[in-house]
Write a protein that holds these residues in place. Structure first.
Motif, PDB file in Angstrom:
ATOM      1  N   GLU A 142       1.138   7.685  -4.451  1.00 32.04           N
ATOM      2  CA  GLU A 142      -0.092   7.120  -5.007  1.00 32.04           C
ATOM      3  C   GLU A 142       0.148   6.730  -6.460  1.00 32.04           C
ATOM      4  O   GLU A 142       0.671   7.510  -7.254  1.00 32.04           O
ATOM      5  CB  GLU A 142      -1.222   8.135  -4.924  1.00 32.04           C
ATOM      6  CG  GLU A 142      -2.560   7.580  -5.383  1.00 32.04           C
ATOM      7  CD  GLU A 142      -3.699   8.566  -5.203  1.00 32.04           C
ATOM      8  OE1 GLU A 142      -4.822   8.252  -5.637  1.00 32.04           O
ATOM      9  OE2 GLU A 142      -3.452   9.652  -4.633  1.00 32.04           O
ATOM     10  N   THR A 174       0.829  -1.201   0.000  1.00 31.09           N
ATOM     11  CA  THR A 174       0.000   0.000   0.000  1.00 31.09           C
ATOM     12  C   THR A 174       0.868   1.257   0.000  1.00 31.09           C
ATOM     13  O   THR A 174       2.057   1.215   0.367  1.00 31.09           O
ATOM     14  CB  THR A 174      -0.914   0.040   1.230  1.00 31.09           C
ATOM     15  OG1 THR A 174      -0.107   0.215   2.415  1.00 31.09           O
ATOM     16  CG2 THR A 174      -1.733  -1.233   1.350  1.00 31.09           C
ATOM     17  N   GLU A 175       0.266   2.378  -0.363  1.00 33.33           N
ATOM     18  CA  GLU A 175       0.993   3.647  -0.333  1.00 33.33           C
ATOM     19  C   GLU A 175       1.469   3.974   1.092  1.00 33.33           C
ATOM     20  O   GLU A 175       2.554   4.520   1.284  1.00 33.33           O
ATOM     21  CB  GLU A 175       0.123   4.788  -0.863  1.00 33.33           C
ATOM     22  CG  GLU A 175      -0.050   4.797  -2.370  1.00 33.33           C
ATOM     23  CD  GLU A 175      -1.219   3.936  -2.835  1.00 33.33           C
ATOM     24  OE1 GLU A 175      -1.917   3.360  -1.971  1.00 33.33           O
ATOM     25  OE2 GLU A 175      -1.430   3.845  -4.064  1.00 33.33           O
ATOM     26  N   GLU A 176       0.643   3.642   2.092  1.00 30.31           N
ATOM     27  CA  GLU A 176       1.019   3.909   3.479  1.00 30.31           C
ATOM     28  C   GLU A 176       2.247   3.090   3.872  1.00 30.31           C
ATOM     29  O   GLU A 176       3.157   3.598   4.537  1.00 30.31           O
ATOM     30  CB  GLU A 176      -0.146   3.584   4.412  1.00 30.31           C
ATOM     31  CG  GLU A 176       0.088   3.971   5.862  1.00 30.31           C
ATOM     32  CD  GLU A 176       0.312   5.461   6.060  1.00 30.31           C
ATOM     33  OE1 GLU A 176       1.087   5.823   6.972  1.00 30.31           O
ATOM     34  OE2 GLU A 176      -0.273   6.260   5.308  1.00 30.31           O
ATOM     35  N   TRP A 177       2.289   1.831   3.465  1.00 20.65           N
ATOM     36  CA  TRP A 177       3.464   0.997   3.745  1.00 20.65           C
ATOM     37  C   TRP A 177       4.695   1.546   3.037  1.00 20.65           C
ATOM     38  O   TRP A 177       5.791   1.556   3.604  1.00 20.65           O
ATOM     39  CB  TRP A 177       3.206  -0.437   3.304  1.00 20.65           C
ATOM     40  CG  TRP A 177       2.182  -1.170   4.115  1.00 20.65           C
ATOM     41  CD1 TRP A 177       1.608  -0.742   5.281  1.00 20.65           C
ATOM     42  CD2 TRP A 177       1.612  -2.432   3.821  1.00 20.65           C
ATOM     43  NE1 TRP A 177       0.717  -1.685   5.734  1.00 20.65           N
ATOM     44  CE2 TRP A 177       0.701  -2.727   4.858  1.00 20.65           C
ATOM     45  CE3 TRP A 177       1.786  -3.352   2.796  1.00 20.65           C
ATOM     46  CZ2 TRP A 177      -0.039  -3.914   4.888  1.00 20.65           C
ATOM     47  CZ3 TRP A 177       1.051  -4.540   2.814  1.00 20.65           C
ATOM     48  CH2 TRP A 177       0.152  -4.807   3.852  1.00 20.65           C
ATOM     49  N   LYS A 233       5.276   4.591   2.295  1.00 20.94           N
ATOM     50  CA  LYS A 233       5.694   5.793   3.014  1.00 20.94           C
ATOM     51  C   LYS A 233       6.566   5.415   4.209  1.00 20.94           C
ATOM     52  O   LYS A 233       7.601   6.047   4.468  1.00 20.94           O
ATOM     53  CB  LYS A 233       4.465   6.574   3.484  1.00 20.94           C
ATOM     54  CG  LYS A 233       4.789   7.886   4.158  1.00 20.94           C
ATOM     55  CD  LYS A 233       3.512   8.634   4.548  1.00 20.94           C
ATOM     56  CE  LYS A 233       3.832   9.943   5.243  1.00 20.94           C
ATOM     57  NZ  LYS A 233       2.587  10.670   5.627  1.00 20.94           N
ATOM     58  N   GLU A 234       6.182   4.358   4.929  1.00 21.64           N
ATOM     59  CA  GLU A 234       6.974   3.884   6.063  1.00 21.64           C
ATOM     60  C   GLU A 234       8.365   3.436   5.613  1.00 21.64           C
ATOM     61  O   GLU A 234       9.387   3.821   6.203  1.00 21.64           O
ATOM     62  CB  GLU A 234       6.268   2.705   6.742  1.00 21.64           C
ATOM     63  CG  GLU A 234       5.002   3.047   7.485  1.00 21.64           C
ATOM     64  CD  GLU A 234       4.345   1.826   8.081  1.00 21.64           C
ATOM     65  OE1 GLU A 234       3.820   1.923   9.204  1.00 21.64           O
ATOM     66  OE2 GLU A 234       4.339   0.754   7.430  1.00 21.64           O
TER      67      GLU A 234
END
Length: 248
Positions: free
Chosen positions: A123, A86-89, A91-92
């Motif tokens: 994204e 995912t985009e959130e992952w 980012k991490e």
């Protein structure tokens, strides 16, 4: 006839020699395995675009496991399943690598991004999601600390393709999970699979396969986990392994 029905081959450090070629001898033994009824397939950390010329060289129409299991193909060009980051992952992961000043890269379906051309927005458009993230570091202590930090997040599978990097996929996604998908597709048991590899991203499939084969140049943990060790990738180790499997 061999009791093994499927032979899964890692590519870099295994099938490919130092010139990133498949030797003539290895090609001949792969075709002998195919002629004997064994399905020969690639199980690689590479993105599928960089596999194509080798598929064509060998004339393979078999399934593929690419990007360490994030993509499984019923045959070249025919996708069976895809697992994404995912985009959130992302980012991490990007934050961790950038904080430490490490080189990093990532695969999407259609692109390879590095620390030199990293996109401003994480994204992705439909059809081009994130598949794998990689970190390169020449300092073993720092690399181990980075691995611990990534694993502590709880939603990543962390392996390597060399002692100086980390390769990161969604948790539970690896070459073994990809091979299980292929086995279900072909109605083959994992006990009927032989697998060759050299790095930690091969470890899960080598331990899950009926016959796990480590290359002579493999990382020590892979050799210890394997059922047997063959020659190095520059000694036609895959050809040696096939000869053993065929009993010749």
């Amino acid at each position: 006839m061999s009791k093994y029905k499927l032979l899964a081959l890692d590519m870099d450090g295994t099938l490919l020699n130092r010139e990133l070629e498949i030797s003539k001898n290895t090609c001949e033994w792969i075709h002998r395995a195919i002629d004997s009824g064994i399905v020969v397939m690639f199980a690689t950390g590479r993105e599928v675009q960089s596999i194509e010329r080798y598929v064509k060289q060998l004339g393979l129409e078999s399934p593929l496991v690419s990007v360490n299991g994030s993509e499984v193909w019923t045959s070249p060009g025919s996708l069976l399943v895809r697992h994404i980051l995912t985009e959130e992952w992302m980012k991490e992961l990007h934050g961790i690598a950038k904080d430490q000043g490490c080189r990093y890269w990532a695969y999407t379906v259609d692109h390879v991004f590095t620390s030199e051309n990293w996109p401003e927005e994480l994204e992705r458009p439909d059809g081009d999601p994130w598949l794998k993230f990689g970190i390169h570091c020449d300092e073993p202590v720092l690399l181990q600390a980075l691995r611990a930090r990534v694993e502590a997040l709880g939603h990543f599978e962390v392996t390597n393709s060399s002692p100086r990097n980390l390769e990161i996929n969604p948790r539970g996604i690896n070459k073994a999970s990809g091979l299980r998908e292929v086995c279900r597709l072909l109605d083959i048991r994992m006990e009927e699979v032989a697998a060759c590899g050299d790095s930690l991203n091969d470890l899960e499939m080598i331990t899950a396969a009926g016959l796990g084969i480590a290359m002579g140049n493999a990382q020590e943990a892979v050799k210890l986990a394997a059922d047997t060790v063959t020659g190095t990738n520059n000694e036609d180790g895959v050809a040696q392994a096939i000869r053993m499997i065929l009993g010749e």
